[in-house]
Design a protein around this motif. Structure first.
Motif, PDB file in Angstrom:
ATOM      1  N   GLU A   1      -1.284  -7.650   3.565  1.00  0.00           N
ATOM      2  CA  GLU A   1      -0.102  -7.642   2.718  1.00  0.00           C
ATOM      3  C   GLU A   1       0.122  -6.230   2.181  1.00  0.00           C
ATOM      4  O   GLU A   1      -0.831  -5.526   1.833  1.00  0.00           O
ATOM      5  N   TYR A   2       1.377  -5.846   2.120  1.00  0.00           N
ATOM      6  CA  TYR A   2       1.771  -4.531   1.619  1.00  0.00           C
ATOM      7  C   TYR A   2       2.879  -4.715   0.604  1.00  0.00           C
ATOM      8  O   TYR A   2       3.611  -5.714   0.625  1.00  0.00           O
ATOM      9  N   LEU A   3       3.032  -3.741  -0.299  1.00  0.00           N
ATOM     10  CA  LEU A   3       4.062  -3.822  -1.327  1.00  0.00           C
ATOM     11  C   LEU A   3       4.889  -2.549  -1.332  1.00  0.00           C
ATOM     12  O   LEU A   3       4.404  -1.478  -1.697  1.00  0.00           O
ATOM     13  N   CYS A   4       6.133  -2.680  -0.920  1.00  0.00           N
ATOM     14  CA  CYS A   4       7.080  -1.561  -0.941  1.00  0.00           C
ATOM     15  C   CYS A   4       7.729  -1.527  -2.324  1.00  0.00           C
ATOM     16  O   CYS A   4       8.149  -2.565  -2.841  1.00  0.00           O
ATOM     17  N   ASN A   5       7.817  -0.353  -2.932  1.00  0.00           N
ATOM     18  CA  ASN A   5       8.408  -0.238  -4.269  1.00  0.00           C
ATOM     19  C   ASN A   5       9.890  -0.604  -4.273  1.00  0.00           C
ATOM     20  O   ASN A   5      10.403  -1.093  -5.275  1.00  0.00           O
TER      21      ASN A   5
ATOM     22  N   VAL B   1       9.540   3.512   4.418  1.00  0.00           N
ATOM     23  CA  VAL B   1       8.713   4.251   3.459  1.00  0.00           C
ATOM     24  C   VAL B   1       7.309   3.657   3.512  1.00  0.00           C
ATOM     25  O   VAL B   1       7.133   2.443   3.647  1.00  0.00           O
ATOM     26  N   GLN B   2       6.283   4.521   3.397  1.00  0.00           N
ATOM     27  CA  GLN B   2       4.909   4.019   3.453  1.00  0.00           C
ATOM     28  C   GLN B   2       4.594   3.200   2.206  1.00  0.00           C
ATOM     29  O   GLN B   2       4.842   3.645   1.078  1.00  0.00           O
ATOM     30  N   ALA B   3       4.036   2.004   2.427  1.00  0.00           N
ATOM     31  CA  ALA B   3       3.684   1.101   1.336  1.00  0.00           C
ATOM     32  C   ALA B   3       2.173   0.880   1.341  1.00  0.00           C
ATOM     33  O   ALA B   3       1.570   0.727   2.404  1.00  0.00           O
ATOM     34  N   PRO B   4       1.543   0.851   0.158  1.00  0.00           N
ATOM     35  CA  PRO B   4       0.094   0.614   0.097  1.00  0.00           C
ATOM     36  C   PRO B   4      -0.237  -0.853   0.331  1.00  0.00           C
ATOM     37  O   PRO B   4       0.586  -1.745   0.098  1.00  0.00           O
ATOM     38  N   ARG B   5      -1.466  -1.084   0.762  1.00  0.00           N
ATOM     39  CA  ARG B   5      -1.942  -2.452   0.972  1.00  0.00           C
ATOM     40  C   ARG B   5      -2.269  -3.061  -0.383  1.00  0.00           C
ATOM     41  O   ARG B   5      -2.839  -2.415  -1.265  1.00  0.00           O
ATOM     42  N   VAL B   6      -1.910  -4.327  -0.569  1.00  0.00           N
ATOM     43  CA  VAL B   6      -2.188  -5.056  -1.801  1.00  0.00           C
ATOM     44  C   VAL B   6      -2.715  -6.445  -1.449  1.00  0.00           C
ATOM     45  O   VAL B   6      -2.592  -6.897  -0.316  1.00  0.00           O
ATOM     46  N   ILE B   7      -3.303  -7.104  -2.434  1.00  0.00           N
ATOM     47  CA  ILE B   7      -3.745  -8.487  -2.258  1.00  0.00           C
ATOM     48  C   ILE B   7      -2.913  -9.326  -3.221  1.00  0.00           C
ATOM     49  O   ILE B   7      -3.117  -9.289  -4.433  1.00  0.00           O
ATOM     50  N   LEU B   8      -1.961 -10.067  -2.680  1.00  0.00           N
ATOM     51  CA  LEU B   8      -1.045 -10.852  -3.503  1.00  0.00           C
ATOM     52  C   LEU B   8      -1.377 -12.338  -3.505  1.00  0.00           C
ATOM     53  O   LEU B   8      -1.111 -13.034  -4.477  1.00  0.00           O
ATOM     54  N   THR B   9      -1.940 -12.862  -2.429  1.00  0.00           N
ATOM     55  CA  THR B   9      -2.247 -14.287  -2.350  1.00  0.00           C
ATOM     56  C   THR B   9      -3.753 -14.498  -2.257  1.00  0.00           C
ATOM     57  O   THR B   9      -4.475 -13.677  -1.700  1.00  0.00           O
ATOM     58  N   ALA B  10      -4.189 -15.607  -2.803  1.00  0.00           N
ATOM     59  CA  ALA B  10      -5.607 -15.950  -2.760  1.00  0.00           C
ATOM     60  C   ALA B  10      -5.952 -16.535  -1.390  1.00  0.00           C
ATOM     61  O   ALA B  10      -5.089 -17.085  -0.712  1.00  0.00           O
TER      62      ALA B  10
ATOM     63  N   PRO C   1       7.313  -7.139  -1.281  1.00  0.00           N
ATOM     64  CA  PRO C   1       6.135  -7.386  -0.440  1.00  0.00           C
ATOM     65  C   PRO C   1       6.509  -7.735   1.001  1.00  0.00           C
ATOM     66  O   PRO C   1       7.561  -8.292   1.268  1.00  0.00           O
ATOM     67  N   PHE C   2       5.600  -7.382   1.917  1.00  0.00           N
ATOM     68  CA  PHE C   2       5.728  -7.763   3.321  1.00  0.00           C
ATOM     69  C   PHE C   2       4.338  -7.835   3.933  1.00  0.00           C
ATOM     70  O   PHE C   2       3.371  -7.340   3.352  1.00  0.00           O
ATOM     71  N   THR C   3       4.227  -8.498   5.077  1.00  0.00           N
ATOM     72  CA  THR C   3       2.941  -8.643   5.768  1.00  0.00           C
ATOM     73  C   THR C   3       3.029  -8.014   7.145  1.00  0.00           C
ATOM     74  O   THR C   3       4.119  -7.887   7.724  1.00  0.00           O
ATOM     75  N   ASP C   4       1.864  -7.618   7.667  1.00  0.00           N
ATOM     76  CA  ASP C   4       1.816  -7.022   9.000  1.00  0.00           C
ATOM     77  C   ASP C   4       0.429  -7.228   9.584  1.00  0.00           C
ATOM     78  O   ASP C   4      -0.571  -7.227   8.857  1.00  0.00           O
TER      79      ASP C   4
END
Length: 112
Positions: free
Chosen positions: A5-9, A34-43, A13-16
């Protein structure tokens, strides 16, 4: 290949799907590039996992160096539990005459 999961400002959010070797690298947003950092949004979906695997994960997650509390220890062992006893079990053998013998007892002691 795992899904990250990634989060674009700007776009949200989007997944890849990416190789595990690239798990820390940012990913380009599919909408604005635009480059988005990896995040953890779902358990993780442990509810969909079989019960025995959930229990295995829970055991593995517990800290190996943390001792059990007295309440936890008592809950896991019933009174007279032989798994933690330091005494060897005393086997009783009988001779032809009916005399009892304890082979694990102190052999140098003479009984009365």
């Amino acid at each position: 290949m795992p899904v990250y999961e990634y989060l674009c400002n700007d776009c949200g959010p989007f997944t890849d799907m990416r190789p595990m070797a690239e798990f820390e690298e940012p990913q380009d947003c599919p909408h604005c590039a635009v480059q988005a950092p990896r995040v953890i949004l779902t358990a993780p979906r442990f509810s969909c996992m079989p019960a025995d695997k959930r229990k295995s994960h829970a055991i593995n997650e517990r800290s190996a160096n943390a001792p059990k509390t007295l309440g936890e220890y008592k809950a896991s062992h019933r009174p007279g539990c032989g798994c933690c006893s330091t005494k060897p079990s005393r086997l009783v053998t009988k001779t032809r005459s009916g005399a009892k013998s304890f082979p694990t007892a102190r052999p140098w002691m003479i009984s009365h």
